[in-house]
Design a protein around this motif. Structure first.
Motif, mmCIF file in Angstrom:
data_model
loop_
_atom_site.group_PDB
_atom_site.id
_atom_site.type_symbol
_atom_site.label_atom_id
_atom_site.label_comp_id
_atom_site.label_asym_id
_atom_site.label_seq_id
_atom_site.Cartn_x
_atom_site.Cartn_y
_atom_site.Cartn_z
ATOM 1 N N LYS A 122 0.823 -1.214 0.000
ATOM 2 C CA LYS A 122 0.000 0.000 0.000
ATOM 3 C C LYS A 122 0.853 1.259 0.000
ATOM 4 O O LYS A 122 0.401 2.324 -0.442
ATOM 5 N N SER A 123 2.074 1.162 0.490
ATOM 6 C CA SER A 123 2.939 2.345 0.563
ATOM 7 C C SER A 123 3.603 2.674 -0.764
ATOM 8 O O SER A 123 4.242 3.720 -0.888
ATOM 9 N N ILE A 124 3.474 1.796 -1.757
ATOM 10 C CA ILE A 124 4.163 1.988 -3.037
ATOM 11 C C ILE A 124 3.229 2.689 -4.017
ATOM 12 O O ILE A 124 2.141 2.179 -4.314
ATOM 13 N N PRO A 125 3.623 3.846 -4.550
ATOM 14 C CA PRO A 125 2.774 4.564 -5.507
ATOM 15 C C PRO A 125 2.481 3.694 -6.726
ATOM 16 O O PRO A 125 3.364 3.030 -7.262
ATOM 17 N N GLY A 126 1.215 3.683 -7.157
ATOM 18 C CA GLY A 126 0.830 2.940 -8.341
ATOM 19 C C GLY A 126 0.356 1.538 -8.081
ATOM 20 O O GLY A 126 -0.152 0.872 -8.993
ATOM 21 N N VAL A 127 0.492 1.041 -6.850
ATOM 22 C CA VAL A 127 0.028 -0.305 -6.519
ATOM 23 C C VAL A 127 -1.447 -0.251 -6.138
ATOM 24 O O VAL A 127 -1.874 0.585 -5.334
ATOM 25 N N ARG A 128 -2.232 -1.149 -6.717
ATOM 26 C CA ARG A 128 -3.634 -1.302 -6.352
ATOM 27 C C ARG A 128 -3.861 -2.724 -5.875
ATOM 28 O O ARG A 128 -3.625 -3.685 -6.611
ATOM 29 N N LEU A 129 -4.274 -2.860 -4.640
ATOM 30 C CA LEU A 129 -4.578 -4.177 -4.089
ATOM 31 C C LEU A 129 -5.951 -4.620 -4.587
ATOM 32 O O LEU A 129 -6.909 -3.844 -4.584
ATOM 33 N N ILE A 130 -6.037 -5.881 -5.005
ATOM 34 C CA ILE A 130 -7.290 -6.453 -5.482
ATOM 35 C C ILE A 130 -7.759 -7.465 -4.442
ATOM 36 O O ILE A 130 -7.186 -8.540 -4.303
ATOM 37 N N GLY A 131 -8.812 -7.090 -3.709
ATOM 38 C CA GLY A 131 -9.296 -7.943 -2.629
ATOM 39 C C GLY A 131 -8.811 -7.433 -1.291
ATOM 40 O O GLY A 131 -7.664 -7.651 -0.921
ATOM 41 N N THR A 132 -9.703 -6.745 -0.570
ATOM 42 C CA THR A 132 -9.319 -6.136 0.707
ATOM 43 C C THR A 132 -10.306 -6.501 1.804
ATOM 44 O O THR A 132 -10.567 -5.704 2.696
ATOM 45 N N ALA A 133 -10.875 -7.685 1.710
ATOM 46 C CA ALA A 133 -11.832 -8.120 2.733
ATOM 47 C C ALA A 133 -11.175 -8.133 4.102
ATOM 48 O O ALA A 133 -9.968 -8.365 4.239
ATOM 49 N N HIS A 134 -11.983 -7.888 5.127
ATOM 50 C CA HIS A 134 -11.447 -7.875 6.487
ATOM 51 C C HIS A 134 -10.901 -9.237 6.879
ATOM 52 O O HIS A 134 -9.862 -9.328 7.546
ATOM 53 N N GLU A 135 -11.587 -10.295 6.477
ATOM 54 C CA GLU A 135 -11.133 -11.650 6.765
ATOM 55 C C GLU A 135 -10.452 -12.207 5.523
ATOM 56 O O GLU A 135 -11.103 -12.456 4.507
ATOM 57 N N LYS A 136 -9.136 -12.391 5.606
ATOM 58 C CA LYS A 136 -8.377 -12.880 4.457
ATOM 59 C C LYS A 136 -7.358 -13.918 4.891
ATOM 60 O O LYS A 136 -6.819 -13.861 5.989
ATOM 61 N N ALA A 137 -7.079 -14.862 3.994
ATOM 62 C CA ALA A 137 -5.918 -15.722 4.127
ATOM 63 C C ALA A 137 -4.747 -15.008 3.454
ATOM 64 O O ALA A 137 -4.872 -13.906 2.934
ATOM 65 N N SER A 138 -3.592 -15.639 3.433
ATOM 66 C CA SER A 138 -2.345 -14.954 3.079
ATOM 67 C C SER A 138 -2.137 -14.854 1.567
ATOM 68 O O SER A 138 -1.202 -15.417 1.005
ATOM 69 N N VAL A 139 -3.019 -14.113 0.914
ATOM 70 C CA VAL A 139 -2.923 -13.817 -0.519
ATOM 71 C C VAL A 139 -2.970 -12.302 -0.677
ATOM 72 O O VAL A 139 -3.834 -11.646 -0.091
ATOM 73 N N ALA A 140 -2.053 -11.748 -1.468
ATOM 74 C CA ALA A 140 -1.968 -10.287 -1.639
ATOM 75 C C ALA A 140 -1.930 -9.941 -3.124
ATOM 76 O O ALA A 140 -0.905 -9.527 -3.658
ATOM 77 N N SER A 141 -3.051 -10.131 -3.809
ATOM 78 C CA SER A 141 -3.121 -9.827 -5.238
ATOM 79 C C SER A 141 -3.035 -8.322 -5.469
ATOM 80 O O SER A 141 -3.648 -7.544 -4.741
#
Length: 628
Positions: free
Chosen positions: A538-557
């Motif tokens: 999130k701190s990197i300009p231009g990055v968009r996270l896809i999938g930000t549900a409160h309950e998540k397993a360890s995937v960071a698309s």
């Protein structure tokens, strides 16, 4: 990068030179904490070698010694901890090789209260490239605390030694090589996130410290010995493009511990036979091992009976089995099947095929902008025509953990059956199918550190007993004449032909390994890794996270502005970092977010924050290049 040189206080003759005692201390900390430092040092420091005068042996299993190669290809080293492993540090895998008849000898379990799974001997030094007879002075006692911080060990379990430094020019050459002007060093593990670095080799550009992840390093608080765990996975010592492998493609497949590899080898060396239908000893051993694995799976899932566990090739075949048995018997024209937008293609296509054949209708549960199922919309879809609800427990593309207990309860209140795709869940979460009240639950062995080509269908016994077989052949029959065939009861009814016996046994060994670590411990640590990675991305300009549900397993698309996902994947691969780049066989959910593909790092319990830092550095570099 500006290099700040501490000056000596020993007199004018040495003015302008580093203070040797201070630099000795700094370098010892440096080589303990910085990944790859020893390998780089060996390139241009005279007489320096990563492991002293001789390779250091590491232990991956009892009686199994491997030497550290001159290239630094040491077994399973943690990126930010000690560079090689001494023989005094056992892995958590003590022995999983059966001693008779297919029964396993369980390795020692972790101590209560989250104690480490292995404890190094008191004489162990974290700086394994320094030999005991190297002539360098022993560092002052305060370095024990630094060593403990860098390796996760107690201070009284270490004997730290100073590095023994070259001249100032060589040191500056080394530091310039490791940290060129455009590269920023990560803060030392455990340091105050808001503090400026104390040592000149840690001083980077201001923007790194303004935007660096603030999460605590979970490697220092892992509920198990992360270094011992990593030594159990031999492939983590692999090198890709000259860099130590970072495996962030765990949602596609997980790596295999030595205990699973050895269990497979043992089966083929000592037990290989077909099962159930012979009177000889090897058939008995193979049958015991195969059915023993079924018992482990039943316990792992919380099933009421081993008869509720069917072995198949994987979750895809498992869903197809249910579609071709339950679906063909109980779903007809105008009946409805509900799936969610989150589904893997494997939980969409078989139902489409069934619907086309039967004239049934597929309904889709939408998700919100975070990637979570909208339960109110799901309630509206349920009606008297609903025959089956098929949903994932964890999204492979987004990592979303869905509210399966509520989904199942609502389906049952409407008279529908439920299939849960647990392929992405079983390696991250504790699953109890009885508590969930799932009718069917499926998963793949290779997603839970087991072999490929093996998977599981759980089905309630009363339901399985009503279903017809879906394949014909040996093993699933009780009696055959030319006029009729009488079938075995479940689970044999659904296991026609020679099954994947060895890999079922290997899956049992994988379950043993995961249970020794504890799924609760795994979930805690992986959540910390996900938080760390999410904050960094999130701190990197231009990055968009896809999938930000409160309950998540360890995937960071994510996607990176200005780059195709394959470009990001290629840049990461050049640094030895393996991620998945593409649509992840989940095109509907990605299109819900307006993208065709993402970069998908996915984490397991053998990953570290130092590895995540390597990924963040590449993504940050790409972002900066695009801005410039």
């Amino acid at each position: 990068m500006t290099i700040l040189t501490p000056t000596s206080n020993t007199g004018a003759a040495n003015a302008g030179l580093p203070d040797e005692a201070l630099l000795n201390r700094m370098a010892s900390e440096f080589f303990a904490l910085v990944p790859g430092a020893a390998q780089a040092a060996a390139q241009f420091l005279p007489g320096f070698s990563e492991a002293g005068s001789a390779p250091v042996a590491s232990v991956s299993a009892p009686g199994r010694l491997s030497s550290v190669s001159e290239s630094g290809n040491h077994s399973g080293s943690n990126a930010g901890a000690a560079l090689t492993q001494p023989s005094t540090q056992p892995s958590i895998y003590a022995s999983a090789i059966p001693q008779n008849g297919g029964s396993s000898v369980a390795p020692s379990r972790p101590q209560a209260g989250g104690a480490p799974l292995s404890t190094p001997a008191a004489s162990t030094t974290p700086y394994y490239f320094i030999g005991a007879d190297n002539g360098y002075p022993v560092a002052d006692g305060n370095l024990d605390g630094l060593a403990a911080q860098g390796t996760g060990r107690q201070a009284d379990q270490t004997l730290a030694r100073s590095f023994g430094l070259p001249g100032q020019d060589q040191l500056q050459q080394l530091l310039g090589e490791l940290y060129p002007a455009n590269t920023q060093a990560a803060p030392a593990a455990g340091a105050d996130a808001d503090a400026r670095p104390a040592y000149y080799f840690q001083q980077g550009e201001q923007d790194y410290w303004d935007t660096a992840p603030r999460a605590a390093n979970p490697a220092l608080a892992a509920p198990f010995d992360i270094n011992a765990v990593r030594r159990d996975f031999p492939i983590l010592a692999e090198r890709v493009n000259g860099k130590q492998l970072v495996w962030f493609d765990n949602a596609a497949t997980t790596q295999k511990p030595q205990s699973v590899i050895d269990r497979l080898s043992y089966f083929y060396e000592h037990e290989n036979s077909n099962i159930h239908r012979a009177a000889h000893e090897l058939a008995a051993r193979a049958t015991d091992a195969y059915e023993g694995a079924r018992s482990k799976v039943a316990k792992f899932l919380g099933a009421a009976s081993v008869d509720e566990i069917i072995f198949v090739r994987g979750a895809t075949e498992a869903i197809n089995l249910v579609a071709n048995t339950f679906g063909k018997k109980f779903i007809g024209a105008v009946d409805e099947i509900i799936v969610s937008q989150l589904e893997h293609h494997a939980n969409i296509v078989p139902w489409q095929q069934l619907a086309a054949e039967k004239g049934a209708v597929i309904r889709v549960i939408p998700v919100d902008d975070s990637g979570q199922i909208i339960l109110d919309e799901y309630r509206k879809l349920l009606n008297s025509k609903t025959r089956l609800v098929a949903v994932t427990q964890v999204s492979n593309a987004l990592g979303t953990i869905t509210p399966v207990q509520e989904i199942i309860a609502l389906a049952h209140s409407a008279g529908a059956r439920v299939l849960i795709d647990g392929a992405q869940a079983v390696s991250h979460l504790r699953v109890n199918v009885q508590a969930l009240d799932a009718d069917f639950y499926v998963f793949s062995g290779h997603k839970v550190f087991g072999p490929t080509g093996i998977g599981v269908v759980y089905g309630k016994k009363a339901l399985l007993d009503q279903l017809p077989p879906w394949q014909g052949g040996g093993n699933m029959i009780a009696d055959v004449t030319f006029e009729r065939t009488q079938y075995q009861p479940a689970p044999a009814r659904f296991e026609a032909g020679t099954g994947n016996i060895a890999d079922a046994v290997g899956l049992g060994a994988a379950i043993d390994y995961v249970e020794r670590l504890g799924l609760e411990n795994i979930a805690l640590y992986e959540h910390a890794l996900l938080e760390y990675a999410t904050h960094g991305l999130k701190s990197i300009p231009g990055v968009r996270l896809i999938g930000t549900a409160h309950e998540k397993a360890s995937v960071a698309s994510f996607v990176l502005e200005g780059y195709q996902t394959e470009e990001v994947g290629k840049a990461l691969n050049e640094e030895g970092i393996a991620v998945r780049s593409g649509h992840h066989c989940a095109q509907p959910i990605l299109r819900r977010f307006g993208v065709e593909a993402t970069v998908r790092p996915s984490f397991a319990f053998y990953n570290t924050c130092e590895e995540i830092d390597r990924l963040l550095a590449v993504v940050r570099r790409l972002a900066n290049q695009k801005r410039n």
